[in-house]
Design a protein around this motif. Structure first.
Motif, short mmCIF file in Angstrom:
data_model
loop_
_atom_site.label_atom_id
_atom_site.label_comp_id
_atom_site.label_asym_id
_atom_site.label_seq_id
_atom_site.Cartn_x
_atom_site.Cartn_y
_atom_site.Cartn_z
N SER A 75 71.16 26.86 8.97
CA SER A 75 71.46 27.39 7.64
C SER A 75 72.87 26.99 7.21
O SER A 75 73.68 26.52 8.00
N LYS A 76 73.16 27.25 5.94
CA LYS A 76 74.49 26.94 5.40
C LYS A 76 75.57 27.73 6.14
O LYS A 76 76.65 27.19 6.45
N SER A 77 75.30 28.98 6.47
CA SER A 77 76.32 29.79 7.16
C SER A 77 76.51 29.33 8.60
O SER A 77 77.63 29.34 9.12
N MET A 78 75.44 28.92 9.28
CA MET A 78 75.57 28.40 10.64
C MET A 78 76.39 27.12 10.66
O MET A 78 77.23 26.91 11.55
N VAL A 79 76.16 26.26 9.69
CA VAL A 79 76.92 25.01 9.60
C VAL A 79 78.40 25.29 9.38
O VAL A 79 79.27 24.69 10.02
N ALA A 80 78.70 26.24 8.50
CA ALA A 80 80.10 26.59 8.24
C ALA A 80 80.77 27.17 9.48
O ALA A 80 81.92 26.86 9.79
N ALA A 81 80.03 28.01 10.22
CA ALA A 81 80.59 28.59 11.44
C ALA A 81 80.87 27.51 12.48
O ALA A 81 81.92 27.50 13.13
N ARG A 82 79.93 26.58 12.64
CA ARG A 82 80.13 25.50 13.61
C ARG A 82 81.32 24.62 13.21
O ARG A 82 82.09 24.18 14.06
N VAL A 109 72.90 6.05 17.10
CA VAL A 109 72.31 7.13 16.31
C VAL A 109 72.59 8.46 17.00
O VAL A 109 72.21 8.64 18.16
N ASP A 110 73.26 9.36 16.30
CA ASP A 110 73.48 10.71 16.82
C ASP A 110 72.34 11.58 16.28
O ASP A 110 72.33 11.96 15.11
N ALA A 111 71.38 11.87 17.16
CA ALA A 111 70.18 12.61 16.78
C ALA A 111 70.46 14.10 16.84
O ALA A 111 70.75 14.64 17.91
N GLY A 112 70.35 14.77 15.70
CA GLY A 112 70.74 16.17 15.62
C GLY A 112 72.25 16.30 15.51
O GLY A 112 72.88 17.02 16.28
N CYS A 113 72.82 15.60 14.53
CA CYS A 113 74.28 15.46 14.44
C CYS A 113 74.98 16.72 13.96
O CYS A 113 76.20 16.81 14.04
N GLY A 114 74.22 17.69 13.42
CA GLY A 114 74.88 18.88 12.89
C GLY A 114 75.84 18.53 11.77
O GLY A 114 75.56 17.65 10.95
N GLU A 115 76.98 19.21 11.76
CA GLU A 115 77.95 18.96 10.67
C GLU A 115 78.85 17.76 10.94
O GLU A 115 79.82 17.54 10.21
N GLY A 116 78.52 16.98 11.96
CA GLY A 116 79.13 15.67 12.12
C GLY A 116 80.38 15.58 12.96
O GLY A 116 80.98 14.51 13.05
N PHE A 117 80.78 16.67 13.63
CA PHE A 117 82.02 16.65 14.40
C PHE A 117 81.97 15.57 15.49
O PHE A 117 82.85 14.71 15.55
N TYR A 118 80.98 15.64 16.36
CA TYR A 118 80.91 14.68 17.46
C TYR A 118 80.62 13.27 16.95
O TYR A 118 81.17 12.29 17.46
N THR A 119 79.78 13.15 15.95
CA THR A 119 79.45 11.84 15.38
C THR A 119 80.69 11.14 14.85
O THR A 119 80.93 9.96 15.13
N ALA A 120 81.46 11.87 14.07
CA ALA A 120 82.67 11.29 13.48
C ALA A 120 83.69 10.93 14.56
O ALA A 120 84.38 9.91 14.47
#
Length: 302
Positions: free
Chosen positions: A72-79, A114-125
């Motif tokens: 969800s939007k709130s989970m993404v913001a928390a992460r 390819v970062d599969a399940g990248c979430g909000e992109g911290f590890y990918t970036a």
């Protein structure tokens, strides 16, 4: 004095989208997607707009299991707040080091991570920036994929050097054989689908929680603590992968306040399992030292 810039000036030319270099296929008919005017299109005429934020949505509604799948939007913001506080930086550094060793050994060949399940992109970036700093022009193309539109929207704000796509981990819309590396950090491993995208010699980096991962947090939440080992190798080996290395990443992370503790709880599966009483105990805490216990496994396609 007012100056004007000609419309065809390089200063006003839009930056080419990283999405244009990714070997996507149409999620509806499997044909290659090619760049169009602000979109990617296939030979059948299916067109997928590149959003103003720089990502693309290749998850048709018929492939969704819910109206708003994923975090969800709130989970993404928390992460984003937790990872931005640096709590997991040593783990990110360890993953970057292993990925760099693999790509450096490949020389000048064209590569894609390819970062599969990248979430909000911290590890990918972090991966993309580290590879770019070390490898320069030889750096691989990097794609972050997640089923959550909220996660991909946040990721697109984080880095303009990475291609971002809303897509299912089980239906990554890419040309088979073109994916040099797949990373999956605390995500869902879909070995049959990954194997279909990779050729012999291409590799996967998987990060799973070890037995003592966030154990101090779990001791507060659960009346009886269950300790689980990381997933075994059977699914990987059954789909044509060989385990090449297994690295433990263990360190202490100090959470400095209750607000960040609640963010940490929300970004993990423990948030959905915690009681109101457990959450109140966390809100009353001023800080907490946590054990990070992760296992990094590298597999190679046979």
């Amino acid at each position: 004095m007012t100056s004007t810039t000609p419309l065809n000036s390089p200063l006003q030319a839009p930056r080419p989208s990283p999405l244009n270099a990714i070997p996507f296929v149409c999620p509806l008919d499997g044909q290659p997607l090619v760049p169009g005017a602000g979109a990617l299109v296939c030979a059948s005429g299916h067109s997928f707009d590149i959003s103003a934020r720089g990502y693309i949505n290749l998850l048709p509604v018929q492939f969704k299991r819910s109206r708003d799948p994923g975090d969800s939007k709130s989970m993404v913001a928390a992460r984003r707040r937790v990872l931005g506080a640096g709590l997991f930086d040593p783990l990110a550094d360890a993953v970057c080091g292993i990925a760099y060793e693999e790509f450096a050994a490949r020389g000048e060949e064209e590569t894609l991570l390819v970062d599969a399940g990248c979430g909000e992109g911290f590890y990918t970036a972090r991966l993309a920036a580290d590879l770019r700093n070390r490898m320069g022009d030889a750096t691989p193309k990097v794609l972050g994929a997640d089923i959550s539109k909220w996660a991909v929207m946040a990721a697109a704000k984080r880095s303009k050097h990475v291609a971002w796509v809303v897509a299912s981990n089980k239906r990554l819309p890419l040309i088979p054989g073109t994916v040099t590396a797949i990373t999956s950090l605390f995500g869902f491993e879909t070995w049959p689908d990954w194997a279909a995208l990779q050729n012999s010699g291409q590799f996967v980096l998987v990060v799973d929680a070890g037995p003592r991962h966030l154990i101090e947090l779990r001791e507060i939440i659960y009346p009886t603590l269950q300790v689980h080992a990381p997933p075994r190798h059977e699914a990987a080996t059954a789909n044509g992968y060989e385990l090449m290395s297994e690295t433990a990443s263990r360190f202490e992370a100090r959470v400095p306040n209750a607000e960040l503790l609640m963010d940490l709880l929300e970004m993990t599966p423990h948030g959905r399992k915690s009681t109101a009483e457990a959450q109140e105990r966390l809100r009353a805490m001023t800080s907490l030292s946590l054990s990070v216990d992760a296992v990094i496994r590298k597999y190679r396609r046979r």
